[in-house]
Design a protein around this motif. Structure first.
Motif, short mmCIF file in Angstrom:
data_model
loop_
_atom_site.label_atom_id
_atom_site.label_comp_id
_atom_site.label_asym_id
_atom_site.label_seq_id
_atom_site.Cartn_x
_atom_site.Cartn_y
_atom_site.Cartn_z
N GLU A 263 -7.49 16.35 -8.70
CA GLU A 263 -8.07 15.28 -7.92
C GLU A 263 -7.06 14.17 -7.61
N SER A 264 -5.81 14.54 -7.36
CA SER A 264 -4.80 13.52 -7.08
C SER A 264 -5.07 12.81 -5.76
N SER A 265 -5.78 13.46 -4.83
CA SER A 265 -6.06 12.84 -3.53
C SER A 265 -6.88 11.57 -3.70
N VAL A 266 -7.83 11.56 -4.63
CA VAL A 266 -8.63 10.37 -4.88
C VAL A 266 -7.74 9.25 -5.42
N ALA A 267 -6.89 9.58 -6.38
CA ALA A 267 -5.99 8.59 -6.97
C ALA A 267 -5.06 7.99 -5.93
N GLU A 268 -4.53 8.84 -5.07
CA GLU A 268 -3.59 8.37 -4.05
C GLU A 268 -4.26 7.43 -3.06
N LEU A 269 -5.47 7.77 -2.64
CA LEU A 269 -6.20 6.92 -1.70
C LEU A 269 -6.57 5.60 -2.33
N VAL A 270 -7.14 5.64 -3.52
CA VAL A 270 -7.57 4.42 -4.21
C VAL A 270 -6.37 3.53 -4.53
N ALA B 75 0.84 -1.21 0.00
CA ALA B 75 0.00 0.00 0.00
C ALA B 75 0.87 1.25 0.00
N SER B 76 1.91 1.25 0.81
CA SER B 76 2.80 2.40 0.90
C SER B 76 3.53 2.66 -0.41
N LYS B 77 4.00 1.58 -1.04
CA LYS B 77 4.72 1.73 -2.31
C LYS B 77 3.80 2.28 -3.39
N ALA B 78 2.57 1.75 -3.44
CA ALA B 78 1.61 2.22 -4.44
C ALA B 78 1.27 3.68 -4.21
N TYR B 79 1.10 4.05 -2.95
CA TYR B 79 0.76 5.44 -2.61
C TYR B 79 1.88 6.39 -3.03
N ILE B 80 3.11 6.06 -2.68
CA ILE B 80 4.25 6.94 -2.99
C ILE B 80 4.42 7.10 -4.49
N ILE C 46 -22.07 -7.24 3.15
CA ILE C 46 -21.34 -5.98 3.37
C ILE C 46 -20.70 -6.04 4.74
N VAL C 47 -19.38 -6.15 4.78
CA VAL C 47 -18.66 -6.21 6.04
C VAL C 47 -18.50 -4.82 6.64
N ARG C 48 -18.16 -3.86 5.79
CA ARG C 48 -17.94 -2.49 6.26
C ARG C 48 -18.11 -1.53 5.10
N SER C 49 -18.69 -0.37 5.37
CA SER C 49 -18.83 0.65 4.32
C SER C 49 -18.58 2.02 4.93
N VAL C 50 -18.14 2.94 4.08
CA VAL C 50 -17.81 4.27 4.58
C VAL C 50 -18.01 5.30 3.47
N ASN C 51 -18.38 6.50 3.86
CA ASN C 51 -18.49 7.62 2.93
C ASN C 51 -17.39 8.60 3.28
N LEU C 52 -16.57 8.98 2.28
CA LEU C 52 -15.46 9.88 2.53
C LEU C 52 -15.59 11.15 1.69
N PRO C 53 -15.37 12.32 2.30
CA PRO C 53 -15.44 13.59 1.56
C PRO C 53 -14.15 13.88 0.82
N VAL C 54 -13.72 12.95 -0.01
CA VAL C 54 -12.49 13.09 -0.77
C VAL C 54 -12.86 13.33 -2.23
N GLY C 55 -12.21 14.30 -2.85
CA GLY C 55 -12.58 14.64 -4.22
C GLY C 55 -14.03 15.08 -4.27
N LYS C 56 -14.80 14.45 -5.14
CA LYS C 56 -16.23 14.74 -5.26
C LYS C 56 -17.06 13.64 -4.62
N GLY C 57 -16.49 13.03 -3.59
CA GLY C 57 -17.21 12.03 -2.82
C GLY C 57 -16.81 10.61 -3.17
N SER D 62 -7.25 6.24 -12.74
CA SER D 62 -6.70 5.17 -13.57
C SER D 62 -5.20 5.05 -13.40
N VAL D 63 -4.54 6.18 -13.28
CA VAL D 63 -3.09 6.15 -13.05
C VAL D 63 -2.79 5.47 -11.72
N GLY D 64 -3.55 5.83 -10.69
CA GLY D 64 -3.35 5.21 -9.37
C GLY D 64 -3.57 3.71 -9.40
#
Length: 217
Positions: free
Chosen positions: A26-33, A10-15, A166-177, A58-60
């Motif tokens: 919207e790089s924050s969405v790509a980095e998180l995903v 995960a760390s390598k992909a993020y960096i 559904i084990v777990r779900s979350v809504n995050l205010p990142v990018g446009k949701g 897609s790049v992420g």
């Protein structure tokens, strides 16, 4: 067997995604995903692309698939969208994911064992894509991006078949949701009655680490 989180990947992909997307919107969405995809180490990553949308997600995902040695597929509606997508990816990075053209009903039948799925809520068929996805027996992570673009109001249960939980779900205010869900699969096959299931899911929380584990009995 189930999806297992791998922090190093995960760390390598993020960096690497940060380096690739630092000049894009919207790089924050790509980095998180990307970090999520890298951490779960999926073998089949599938995304849908909204024609004309930003390419960073897609790049992420492409970066994550390189680290996990998994298959990355992007689904687009027509040949023009395919050409535009390939050109945008060529400009953004040196990784070329597989691109499939077609209607969602046809395409999703050919993609079996999805363990990481990203849909763009600006596409009218996003809910249909989720409901038709043939998820991996290990479970899957489902991501809806741009959820505020449609004032998204749906329950995950309405777009996930009866053989999944559904084990777990979350809504995050990142990018446009971002709407994100982790789904456990197995026990009930598509088209069968939930009441005939011979297995059940058991949830356990490790008191020392705080980690949640879901297993089947």
């Amino acid at each position: 067997m189930k999806l297992v989180w791998c922090p190093d990947t995960a760390s390598k992909a993020y960096i690497d995604t940060v380096k690739s997307c630092e000049v894009f919107e919207e790089s924050s969405v790509a980095e998180l995903v990307s970090a999520m995809a890298g951490g779960w180490k999926p073998q089949l990553i599938v995304e849908t692309w909204f024609h004309g949308g930003v390419i960073t997600t897609s790049v992420g995902l492409a970066v994550a698939s390189r680290h996990t040695c998994g298959r990355h597929v992007c689904v687009v509606p027509d040949e023009q969208a395919k050409l535009d997508y390939i050109e945008e990816m060529r400009k953004a990075c040196d990784i070329s994911p597989e691109v499939i053209v077609g209607e969602v009903e046809e395409v999703m039948r050919s993609l079996v064992g999805i363990d990481f799925l990203v849909v763009d809520c600006r596409r009218k068929d996003f809910a249909r894509t989720l409901s038709l996805a043939q998820l991996s027996n290990r479970g899957a992570v489902l991501v809806c991006k741009n959820s505020t673009a449609r004032s998204l109001n749906f329950r995950w249960r309405s777009v996930v078949d009866g053989g999944s939980r559904i084990v777990r779900s979350v809504n995050l205010p990142v990018g446009k949701g971002l709407e994100i869900a982790y789904v456990a699969t197995g026990g009930i096959s598509k088209g069968s009655s939930p009441g005939k299931a011979t297995t059940r899911w058991v949830r356990h929380i490790d008191q020392l680490s705080g980690e949640e584990h879901v297993y089947r009995r």
